[in-house]
Design a protein around this motif. Structure first.
Motif, mmCIF file in Angstrom:
data_model
loop_
_atom_site.group_PDB
_atom_site.id
_atom_site.type_symbol
_atom_site.label_atom_id
_atom_site.label_comp_id
_atom_site.label_asym_id
_atom_site.label_seq_id
_atom_site.Cartn_x
_atom_site.Cartn_y
_atom_site.Cartn_z
ATOM 1 N N UNK A 99 6.137 -8.403 5.700
ATOM 2 C CA UNK A 99 7.070 -7.605 7.362
ATOM 3 C C UNK A 99 6.417 -7.052 8.174
ATOM 4 N N UNK A 100 6.963 -6.383 8.974
ATOM 5 C CA UNK A 100 5.852 -5.817 9.981
ATOM 6 C C UNK A 100 5.974 -5.360 10.374
ATOM 7 N N UNK A 101 4.537 -4.653 11.134
ATOM 8 C CA UNK A 101 4.170 -2.580 11.316
ATOM 9 C C UNK A 101 3.895 -2.769 12.735
ATOM 10 N N UNK A 102 3.818 -1.842 13.260
ATOM 11 C CA UNK A 102 3.718 -1.655 14.918
ATOM 12 C C UNK A 102 2.651 -0.593 14.405
ATOM 13 N N UNK A 103 2.012 -0.140 14.274
ATOM 14 C CA UNK A 103 0.850 0.951 14.675
ATOM 15 C C UNK A 103 1.187 1.165 16.219
ATOM 16 N N UNK A 104 1.153 2.778 16.846
ATOM 17 C CA UNK A 104 0.819 3.611 18.010
ATOM 18 C C UNK A 104 0.219 4.805 17.773
ATOM 19 N N UNK A 105 -1.652 4.337 18.111
ATOM 20 C CA UNK A 105 -2.454 5.103 18.502
ATOM 21 C C UNK A 105 -3.343 4.808 19.060
ATOM 22 N N UNK A 118 -4.819 -0.936 11.152
ATOM 23 C CA UNK A 118 -4.490 -2.634 11.109
ATOM 24 C C UNK A 118 -5.560 -3.444 10.387
ATOM 25 N N UNK A 119 -6.764 -2.888 10.619
ATOM 26 C CA UNK A 119 -7.891 -3.651 9.123
ATOM 27 C C UNK A 119 -7.122 -3.755 7.521
ATOM 28 N N UNK A 120 -6.684 -2.518 7.483
ATOM 29 C CA UNK A 120 -6.257 -2.666 5.856
ATOM 30 C C UNK A 120 -4.510 -2.479 5.667
ATOM 31 N N UNK A 178 -1.162 5.832 2.447
ATOM 32 C CA UNK A 178 -0.793 5.346 3.392
ATOM 33 C C UNK A 178 0.210 4.320 3.103
ATOM 34 N N UNK A 179 -0.278 3.496 1.621
ATOM 35 C CA UNK A 179 0.253 1.945 1.688
ATOM 36 C C UNK A 179 1.292 2.563 1.216
ATOM 37 N N UNK A 180 1.403 4.075 0.123
ATOM 38 C CA UNK A 180 2.588 4.273 -0.997
ATOM 39 C C UNK A 180 3.425 5.052 0.184
ATOM 40 N N UNK A 181 4.065 5.153 1.509
ATOM 41 C CA UNK A 181 4.449 5.675 1.728
ATOM 42 C C UNK A 181 5.499 4.424 2.408
ATOM 43 N N UNK A 182 4.393 3.561 3.099
ATOM 44 C CA UNK A 182 5.042 2.273 3.874
ATOM 45 C C UNK A 182 5.976 0.938 2.603
ATOM 46 N N UNK A 183 5.678 1.813 1.059
ATOM 47 C CA UNK A 183 6.370 0.878 0.097
ATOM 48 C C UNK A 183 7.661 1.903 0.109
ATOM 49 N N UNK A 184 7.790 3.188 -0.037
ATOM 50 C CA UNK A 184 8.978 3.918 0.416
ATOM 51 C C UNK A 184 9.192 3.586 1.377
#
Ligand code: CA
Length: 235
Positions: A6-12, A22-24, A112-118
């Motif tokens: 699963x690819x996640x883009x972080x705009x920050x 990114x590390x987490x 954050x991880x829980x929201x991503x799993x949702x």
């Protein structure tokens, strides 16, 4: 998505937060792209295969809400806002523009991880319903909606819902996992969003909950986001 990362883009724009995210995410096995402003973020969304976007609202070149609006013109991917702005009006603005969820800084990595799993479950449910031509029956815990017959069952027992209660339940079910704002809901149920409709919405929600929740003071299926809206929770 089971066979592919699963690819996640972080705009920050804050380098420390960007690095923390990114590390987490990498440690959890996600693929990660990063962008430090809105222009690069939008470019990355168009060029790379991004599954989920984490978006800061305060960026140097453009406001996060306008990014959400731009993304929604070409993509339905889950957008989770991660912002220091904690006012309800900021959350509502982002959610109304089409964000899926909202996390206020400072946040815990676990949350954050829980929201991503949702968000991932929402993608999986979407894929499943796209692949199912009929897309006729919704299941969540003891709750079943038969969209063809318009019948709703709780643990196999048919419920008597009014037309508005039924439409309200279907709207939340079709957006399972997403926070829907009062405005979004009243727009879809009544076609406009006067203040009086928000008051009516509370009344209809209370009567719907009496029918589907065992304990209306601790609802299982429909979560309240005070001052913002409601979300159907996957059981
Ligand atoms: Ca920022």
């Amino acid at each position: 998505m089971a066979n592919r990362k699963c690819n996640i883009l972080v705009i920050e724009d804050d380098p420390q937060i960007r690095k923390l995210m990114a590390t987490s995410l990498t440690a959890e096995g996600y693929g990660v792209e990063t962008a430090y402003n809105g222009t690069h973020g939008l470019q990355s969304l168009r060029q790379n295969h991004v599954d989920i976007c984490l978006l800061d609202l305060g960026l140097p070149d453009m406001d996060g809400v306008s990014i959400i609006t731009k993304v929604r013109s070409f993509s339905n991917l889950p957008i989770i806002v991660v912002s220091a702005r904690s006012e309800d009006s900021d959350k509502i603005g982002a959610l109304d523009a089409g964000a899926d969820d909202y996390l206020t800084k400072p946040f815990s990595v676990e949350e954050l991880m829980a929201r991503i799993r949702v968000a991932q479950r929402r993608i999986a449910a979407q894929l499943q319903s796209d692949g199912n031509e009929e897309n006729a029956v919704f299941h969540n815990g003891d709750l079943t909606i038969d969209y063809v017959s318009g019948c709703v069952y709780l643990a196999g027992k048919e419920l008597q819902l009014t037309p508005i209660e039924y439409r309200l339940l279907c709207l939340l079910a079709r957006n399972e996992g997403r926070v829907l704002t009062h405005t979004y809901i009243t727009d879809h149920i009544w076609g406009n969003s006067l203040d009086s409709d928000v008051a009516s919405l509370r009344v209809f929600m209370a009567s719907l909950r009496k029918k589907i929740e065992k304990d209306t003071s601790h609802p299982r299926y429909i979560q309240t986001h005070v001052g913002i809206g409601y979300r159907m929770i996957k059981q």
